[in-house]
Design an enzyme around this catalytic site. Structure first.
Site, PDB file in Angstrom:
ATOM      1  N   CYS A   1      27.969   7.175  -0.791  1.00 31.01           N
ATOM      2  CA  CYS A   1      27.669   8.570  -0.433  1.00 31.01           C
ATOM      3  C   CYS A   1      28.467   9.125   0.749  1.00 31.01           C
ATOM      4  O   CYS A   1      29.069  10.191   0.633  1.00 31.01           O
ATOM      5  CB  CYS A   1      26.192   8.694  -0.139  1.00 31.01           C
ATOM      6  SG  CYS A   1      25.197   8.146  -1.523  1.00 31.01           S
TER       7      CYS A   1
HETATM    8  C1  UGA Z   1      22.783   7.445   2.650  1.00 33.54           C
HETATM    9  C2  UGA Z   1      21.789   8.310   3.442  1.00 33.54           C
HETATM   10  O1  UGA Z   1      21.236   7.532   4.513  1.00 33.54           O
HETATM   11  C3  UGA Z   1      20.674   8.821   2.534  1.00 33.54           C
HETATM   12  O2  UGA Z   1      19.825   9.703   3.274  1.00 33.54           O
HETATM   13  C4  UGA Z   1      21.305   9.597   1.364  1.00 33.54           C
HETATM   14  O3  UGA Z   1      20.330  10.047   0.455  1.00 33.54           O
HETATM   15  C5  UGA Z   1      22.244   8.669   0.624  1.00 33.54           C
HETATM   16  O4  UGA Z   1      23.273   8.213   1.534  1.00 33.54           O
HETATM   17  C6  UGA Z   1      22.844   9.427  -0.527  1.00 33.54           C
HETATM   18  O5  UGA Z   1      23.576  10.404  -0.291  1.00 33.54           O
HETATM   19  O6  UGA Z   1      22.481   9.170  -1.686  1.00 33.54           O
HETATM   20  P1  UGA Z   1      22.855   4.907   1.848  1.00 33.54           P
HETATM   21  O7  UGA Z   1      24.295   5.193   1.538  1.00 33.54           O
HETATM   22  O8  UGA Z   1      22.013   4.223   0.837  1.00 33.54           O
HETATM   23  O9  UGA Z   1      22.105   6.285   2.212  1.00 33.54           O
HETATM   24  O10 UGA Z   1      22.858   3.964   3.122  1.00 33.54           O
HETATM   25  P2  UGA Z   1      22.538   4.051   4.687  1.00 33.54           P
HETATM   26  O11 UGA Z   1      21.380   3.197   4.969  1.00 33.54           O
HETATM   27  O12 UGA Z   1      22.507   5.428   5.164  1.00 33.54           O
HETATM   28  O13 UGA Z   1      23.837   3.304   5.282  1.00 33.54           O
HETATM   29  C7  UGA Z   1      25.154   3.780   5.023  1.00 33.54           C
HETATM   30  C8  UGA Z   1      26.162   2.951   5.774  1.00 33.54           C
HETATM   31  O14 UGA Z   1      26.153   3.279   7.167  1.00 33.54           O
HETATM   32  C9  UGA Z   1      25.972   1.447   5.709  1.00 33.54           C
HETATM   33  O15 UGA Z   1      27.213   0.822   5.479  1.00 33.54           O
HETATM   34  C10 UGA Z   1      25.425   1.068   7.075  1.00 33.54           C
HETATM   35  O16 UGA Z   1      25.735  -0.232   7.450  1.00 33.54           O
HETATM   36  C11 UGA Z   1      26.124   2.087   7.951  1.00 33.54           C
HETATM   37  N1  UGA Z   1      25.428   2.383   9.222  1.00 33.54           N
HETATM   38  C12 UGA Z   1      24.193   2.936   9.215  1.00 33.54           C
HETATM   39  C13 UGA Z   1      26.056   2.122  10.427  1.00 33.54           C
HETATM   40  O17 UGA Z   1      27.207   1.631  10.466  1.00 33.54           O
HETATM   41  N2  UGA Z   1      25.419   2.416  11.600  1.00 33.54           N
HETATM   42  C14 UGA Z   1      24.178   2.972  11.619  1.00 33.54           C
HETATM   43  O18 UGA Z   1      23.661   3.238  12.727  1.00 33.54           O
HETATM   44  C15 UGA Z   1      23.551   3.237  10.395  1.00 33.54           C
END
Ligand code: UGA
Length: 423
Positions: free
Chosen positions: A263
């Site tokens: 995403c």
């Molecule tokens: C993300 C959004 O969080 C959701 O709200 C949204 O609905 C979704 O995309 C979408 O558009 O469908 P997701 O991609 O499942 O969800 O995963 P996240 O938990 O948000 O993590 C995304 C990435 O960011 C991961 O690689 C994680 O490791 C990284 N991340 C997250 C960081 O590097 N630092 C952080 O503080 C948080």
């Protein structure tokens, strides 16, 4: 209510199953007969915590899957949940949206009762109005009030999607009429969350804006982390001190290897493309992507700083999925890392609790291990890419390495001696 969900991918399956949980009669329409059979047998075609239990409870009762669009003829509401994959120029491919809309149109033709068509896929502002509505109405042969249109973005995190669906921060409903908006709101009865009614395009833009802001927070934390690393300051201490300010908030400030997944990269790229189309120069959004691209290379540079040349060296990569609790490797930060390691002649041994099979398809030539210890055995260096809880307990396993050189891309390890990417 009777609900048809078009598209049995990640969003469609979770949405359809959760609507069944709320008591609706749901049909998921999916062209892949294998997925249809799996859903009807109560077996989830994707891994998602809690999905299997819910499917078993509702499959063949108030949740069905079918390759046919026939259920739409009597549905109160049709949710379009098809994919919008990125094209090479960063813009989303809307061909599945267009074809799904046309198919929906042919099946709502000659309806006597009101029906609402809802877009759940992430689409650029204007898509529901300019692509979905005309395609449906052209096939349906009506321009009247018998069909309403709405846009209801999803905010589900992979691995936590059922929880997010049942306990959302908010429910956003864009619609072309109060009747359509109210009908969609009724579907969510039983879920306690603020409901925000907007125009169709504002709802579409809310989804992009939310993901772009979250991605910005991460790249911001990473850039600050990279500076802190030079100064010998722990960026996690800094962000803890910063996050107490309610204007900033503590979440999504974890510095590390950067964001992956299906995403953030896709949606920020789509927003960049959209901005350029309207004559803007989106420098901030482009920088968000730029910082994210550089983070994985920084891990390898740190490794090289300790090992010298990595050619011929055995490097363990722990964590292959884009985050913990998923087998999804789309845009995983492990992908550019493994690619660069191989380019530089390293021998890669890899481990992930769930994501080995998909990574094997991408990089068939590297060694895949069934445990972290297996990957670490004899390794000259180790890169920790994903925040899997089981990695946090690793310690003596690192003693199996030829030399204990650990570069941590997520702040997860509790043992001593690891070098963090930005701490
Ligand atoms: C993300 C959004 O969080 C959701 O709200 C949204 O609905 C979704 O995309 C979408 O558009 O469908 P997701 O991609 O499942 O969800 O995963 P996240 O938990 O948000 O993590 C995304 C990435 O960011 C991961 O690689 C994680 O490791 C990284 N991340 C997250 C960081 O590097 N630092 C952080 O503080 C948080």
């Amino acid at each position: 209510m009777k609900i048809s969900v078009v598209g049995g991918g990640y969003v469609g399956i979770v949405t359809g199953t959760c609507f069944a949980r709320l008591g609706h009669e749901v049909t998921i329409i999916e062209i892949d007969a294998g997925k249809v059979a799996a859903v009807n047998n109560g077996q989830p075609p994707i891994y998602e915590i809690g999905l299997e239990e819910l499917l078993r409870e509702h499959a063949a009762k108030n949740l069905r899957a079918s390759t046919s669009f026939a259920s739409i003829a009597s549905a109160d509401c049709v949710f379009i949940c098809v994919g919008t994959p990125p094209k090479p120029d960063g813009s989303p491919d809307l061909s599945f949206i267009a074809s799904a809309s046309a198919s929906v149109g042919t099946h709502v033709k000659n309806r006597a009762s009101y029906c609402c068509i809802v877009v759940k896929s992430t689409v650029p502002p204007g898509t529901t109005e300019k692509i979905v509505m005309p395609a449906v109405l052209k096939q349906a042969g009506t321009a009247g009030d018998a069909i309403g249109f709405a846009m209801n973005p999803e905010f589900l995190r992979e691995g936590r999607a059922i929880e997010d669906f049942m306990h959302p921060d908010r429910i956003v409903i864009g619609s072309n009429s109060p009747r359509a908006g109210e009908l969609v709101e009724q579907i969510y009865q039983g879920i306690s969350a603020p409901v925000i009614h907007t125009s169709l395009s504002a709802a579409e833009m809310i989804k992009y804006t939310a993901n772009a802001f979250l991605a910005t927070k991460i790249s911001f934390a990473n850039e600050l982390g990279n500076i802190c690393k030079h100064l010998g300051i722990d960026v996690y201490e800094v962000m803890k001190g910063v996050g107490y300010d309610p204007r900033i908030g503590p979440l999504f400030l974890n510095a590390g290897a950067g964001f992956g997944g299906s995403c953030f990269q896709k949606d920020v790229s789509a927003l960049v493309h959209l901005a350029k189309e309207v004559g803007e120069d989106p420098v901030l959004l482009q920088s968000v992507l730029c910082v994210n691209e550089q983070q994985p290379h920084r891990m390898i540079a740190l490794l090289e700083g300790k090992l010298g040349s990595i050619a011929g060296k055995r490097i363990a990569v722990l964590g292959l999925a884009f985050k913990d609790n998923t087998d999804d490797i789309r845009d995983s930060r492990a992908v550019p890392v493994i690619r660069e390691l191989l380019q530089k002649g390293a021998v890669v041994s890899a481990y992930d609790p769930m994501a080995v099979p998909p990574m094997q398809r991408l990089f068939p030539g590297i060694e895949y291990c069934s445990s972290a210890a297996g990957a670490l055995n004899g390794a000259d260096g180790c890169l920790v890419m994903t925040e899997w809880p089981e990695f946090s307990r690793l310690d003596k396993e690192f003693d199996l390495m030829a030399q204990r050189i650990i570069i941590e891309g997520r702040r997860i390890l509790s043992c001593k001696g690891a070098d963090g990417i930005c701490w």
